[in-house]
Design a protein around this motif. Sequence first.
Motif, short mmCIF file in Angstrom:
data_model
loop_
_atom_site.label_atom_id
_atom_site.label_comp_id
_atom_site.label_asym_id
_atom_site.label_seq_id
_atom_site.Cartn_x
_atom_site.Cartn_y
_atom_site.Cartn_z
N LEU A 316 0.85 -1.19 0.00
CA LEU A 316 0.00 0.00 0.00
C LEU A 316 0.88 1.24 0.00
O LEU A 316 1.72 1.42 0.89
N VAL A 317 0.70 2.09 -1.01
CA VAL A 317 1.46 3.32 -1.14
C VAL A 317 0.62 4.47 -0.60
O VAL A 317 -0.54 4.64 -1.00
N ASN A 318 1.20 5.24 0.30
CA ASN A 318 0.52 6.42 0.84
C ASN A 318 1.22 7.66 0.31
O ASN A 318 2.37 7.94 0.65
N PHE A 319 0.53 8.39 -0.54
CA PHE A 319 1.05 9.62 -1.14
C PHE A 319 0.29 10.77 -0.52
O PHE A 319 -0.93 10.89 -0.68
N GLN A 320 0.98 11.63 0.25
CA GLN A 320 0.27 12.69 0.96
C GLN A 320 1.14 13.93 1.12
O GLN A 320 2.36 13.89 0.94
N GLY A 321 0.47 15.00 1.49
CA GLY A 321 1.17 16.25 1.72
C GLY A 321 0.23 17.44 1.67
O GLY A 321 -0.79 17.41 0.95
N LEU A 373 7.59 7.93 -8.39
CA LEU A 373 6.92 9.06 -7.73
C LEU A 373 7.93 10.09 -7.23
O LEU A 373 7.66 11.31 -7.27
N GLU A 374 9.04 9.62 -6.72
CA GLU A 374 10.06 10.57 -6.27
C GLU A 374 10.60 11.40 -7.44
O GLU A 374 10.89 12.59 -7.28
N ALA A 375 10.70 10.78 -8.62
CA ALA A 375 11.16 11.53 -9.79
C ALA A 375 10.09 12.52 -10.26
O ALA A 375 10.40 13.68 -10.57
N GLU A 376 8.84 12.06 -10.31
CA GLU A 376 7.76 12.93 -10.80
C GLU A 376 7.51 14.11 -9.88
O GLU A 376 7.25 15.23 -10.32
N PHE A 377 7.60 13.89 -8.57
CA PHE A 377 7.27 14.95 -7.60
C PHE A 377 8.52 15.45 -6.88
O PHE A 377 8.44 15.89 -5.73
N SER A 378 9.63 15.40 -7.55
CA SER A 378 10.88 15.87 -6.95
C SER A 378 10.80 17.31 -6.45
O SER A 378 11.22 17.61 -5.33
N PRO A 379 10.23 18.27 -7.26
CA PRO A 379 10.14 19.65 -6.75
C PRO A 379 9.29 19.75 -5.49
O PRO A 379 9.66 20.46 -4.53
N GLU A 380 8.15 19.07 -5.46
CA GLU A 380 7.27 19.14 -4.30
C GLU A 380 7.91 18.49 -3.08
O GLU A 380 7.73 18.96 -1.95
N ILE A 389 7.47 9.38 0.40
CA ILE A 389 6.58 8.31 -0.07
C ILE A 389 6.63 7.14 0.92
O ILE A 389 7.70 6.59 1.18
N GLU A 390 5.48 6.79 1.44
CA GLU A 390 5.40 5.71 2.43
C GLU A 390 4.80 4.47 1.78
O GLU A 390 3.75 4.56 1.12
N ILE A 391 5.47 3.33 1.95
CA ILE A 391 4.96 2.08 1.39
C ILE A 391 4.90 1.03 2.50
O ILE A 391 5.89 0.77 3.18
N ARG A 392 3.71 0.46 2.68
CA ARG A 392 3.52 -0.60 3.68
C ARG A 392 3.43 -1.94 2.97
O ARG A 392 2.76 -2.07 1.94
N HIS A 393 4.07 -2.93 3.55
CA HIS A 393 4.12 -4.25 2.96
C HIS A 393 3.34 -5.26 3.82
O HIS A 393 2.79 -4.93 4.86
N ASP A 394 3.32 -6.51 3.37
CA ASP A 394 2.67 -7.61 4.07
C ASP A 394 1.19 -7.33 4.33
O ASP A 394 0.68 -7.50 5.43
N LEU A 395 0.51 -6.89 3.28
CA LEU A 395 -0.92 -6.58 3.35
C LEU A 395 -1.67 -7.43 2.33
O LEU A 395 -1.09 -7.99 1.40
N SER A 396 -2.99 -7.53 2.53
CA SER A 396 -3.88 -8.23 1.59
C SER A 396 -5.11 -7.37 1.33
O SER A 396 -5.49 -6.55 2.17
N VAL A 397 -5.72 -7.57 0.18
CA VAL A 397 -6.99 -6.92 -0.15
C VAL A 397 -8.09 -7.96 -0.12
O VAL A 397 -7.95 -9.05 -0.69
N VAL A 398 -9.20 -7.62 0.54
CA VAL A 398 -10.38 -8.49 0.57
C VAL A 398 -11.56 -7.68 0.05
O VAL A 398 -11.78 -6.55 0.50
#
Length: 817
Positions: A316-321, A373-380, A389-398
């Motif tokens: 799960l990628v969390n893109f925020q700001g 994402l780091e390349a695309e939003f480098s200025p921001e 950019i936060e990425i969480r692993h070991d997850l499932s979707v139901v």
Amino acid sequence: MKVLKFGGTSVGSAESLAQVVGILKDNQEKGTPVAVVNSALSGITNLLVEAGQLASAGDEQYKTVLSTIERRHIQMIEETMATATQAQVLEKIGAYLQQLRDILHGVFLIRELSKRTGDVVLSFGERMASYLLSTYANQHGLATEVLDARKIIVTDANFGNARVFFDKTNKNIVNHFASSSKIQIITGFIAATEEGVTSTLGRGGSDYTAAIFGSALNAEKIEIWTDVDGVMTTDPRQVKKTYSLASLSYAEAMEMSHFGAKVIYPPTIAPAMIKNIPISIRNTFNPEFEGTLISSQSSNWDFDVKGISSISEVSLVNFQGSGIMGVPNVPYRLFNALSEAEINVIFITQASSERSISFAISPEDAQRTKQVLEAEFSPELSLHKVDAIEIRHDLSVVATIGENMRHQPGVAAKLFGALGRNGINVVSIAQGTSELNISVVVEKKDLGKTLNCLHDIYFLSDETRLNIFIAGVGLIGSTLLAQMKAQYENLLKEHLKINIVGIANSKQFYFDSEGIDLDNWKALLLEKGTKGNIDGFVDQMVDLNLSNAVFVDNTSSQLVVENYQRILNNSISITTPNKLASSGDFMKLQEIKQTAMRRGVKFFYETSVGAGLPVITTLNDLLNSGDKIQRIEGVLSGTLSYIFNSFKVGTSFSEIVKQAQAAGFTEPDPRDDLNGMDVRRKILILSREAGYQMDISDVAIEGILPDSCMQAPTVDDFFTELGKHDHHFENILKEAEADGKVLRFIACMEKGKATVSLKAVGPEHPFFSLSGSDNIISFTTSRYLERPLVVKGPGAGAEVTAAGVFAEVIRIFNHLS
């Protein structure tokens, strides 16, 4: 015409090939023309992938894998082909394998496997399987020929997952079928570019091939033959009581396939839906079963949800700001960057504040996603308008899916209520406006638990299964198991299934997640049990991570109590007659209660005071209704009740105690009853329930045994010493009787002060008429001031204690249902 697709397991053995030919002949006898699409032999595609990877890494082990592929096909030839044709077939398959060997050798030499070359390598699985199936069918009286789909299906050059050019493809299909009367055995999964370069349609693409041909030919039906009885309500590897669905709408099937239903490849549905061609999912090994029909209409369905699908591993990628709030082009830039990098997004959700966007991806794309994402939003990022950019692993979707979910209040409440009761944390949530799907992201370790509890509430709502773990199978525990066995069928009628998953004594334990045989539990524990202590038992209980779990502690062990926090933290309810937690350290007890409340589970200990009597329940009902407790009095020991009810003038006290011991009313050492500590703990528990912060030292106790009795080294020595003091007890009894009173060992709490002592009470006292081994508790309250509220009944014994524990298990069921 019908288009039939046969998966790898359907063409993977002599027996399965015979089944396929039987299905084709059945259609021929009915006068139904068919076209056949087939996959590679089961497991061959994976072996081809492995061989390519090894060769590109310069590892000569690819030759070993290639030998495995060769042996598999030779074995099929030997088992299925007539002797007269074996040499010819071996020569043809040998030619294929030699081509494959040459290509892999080239990959090995240059240490590179491009997607283009990878598609060529993978194509050999379907090409060889089609030849074998066609030859086998011909020798059994069918007129077939191989159609290499590379000559028909035209795609772009997106190797590995090519896009079909339908105008050219459809024209090719129609022209080819107009010129041939034989049954076409079509290579699934593979195609070719306009330049004739081999491409593939993605893993699972054989289904897609069938849909492409079915749509072009305006087939009456597309049949996907596999090794299961259709689309299941959920993943049968995770949920034992799943069953096949009779029908799905196209929309439902799309949702199910997108979220992990393996029996159909997601792109398959679109070509069929455009032409309104039904898709039937059938079992090659159970051809009489109708399977699942996918069409424009879903059949009548009694449940809110049609199916529960899942993807077992996502990131799960969390893109925020703060800098993305209200900026219109941010979502476009984000998803365009992902699209250009060919990163597939599985799941999307955005906060209404527009401050954050979360989306799920395949874990293998996680690092590349971060870089993109780091390349695309480098200025921001440099200006801190976008957070790291936060990425969480070991997850499932139901995903819960179904047409009936639309405009149906309570579906989401049922879902989140079930997850909450079972301690399953929801990381992210998404629901489309179509109301066809509610998707949640959970931790991967909770996937099985999530699927089971949701399947239970949506499809087995007339039955709740309690998964029960029992520590302590001595007198109380064994009695409890006997009671549960005797009541099993009656409880099923009340929609409760008792499932004893684990049992333990002090030395070993035994587990069976499908339910321990209650006719044979003693032998199973003794003969198949695992040596270990309570910590090992709890470890395995937690690892099983079952929904609707209850832990029953029938011990008097502090070691078991020390595991309570961990058990509750894993969303497992507890019921126990063990007094050590409820009468132990006050702050630790509060922590246990708070953990149970926070996790939404129960911590019940009614039987720690009055066995099967509703003592704590009555007290709590009084308090919850606004009553004020003035005084609590009780004869709280069935043992001491029996002793003093049996003690009459003319009998000796020591003999009465021996009789009680012989009858099983006392502990092996009667001093454990006569010292009053058990009663002291019980009045402490009630005092705490009444709202007083007290510890065991706050309960004053007047001992009834002389020091010499307490200090006797053995039980026999104790009885010798007790006999020397019979006159002492006789004098106490005579003095009481002279005043018209009887002796009672009473615990009392009034205004936060608690005592335990032997008292003489007269006829006016509610305890005067007590008999046998009964317990009795009186509550003097603001409402029951003149005449106290009395609870009276058997307060000791395995039957009533076990019954009290059983009753609390039922209360937990009522909480869940």
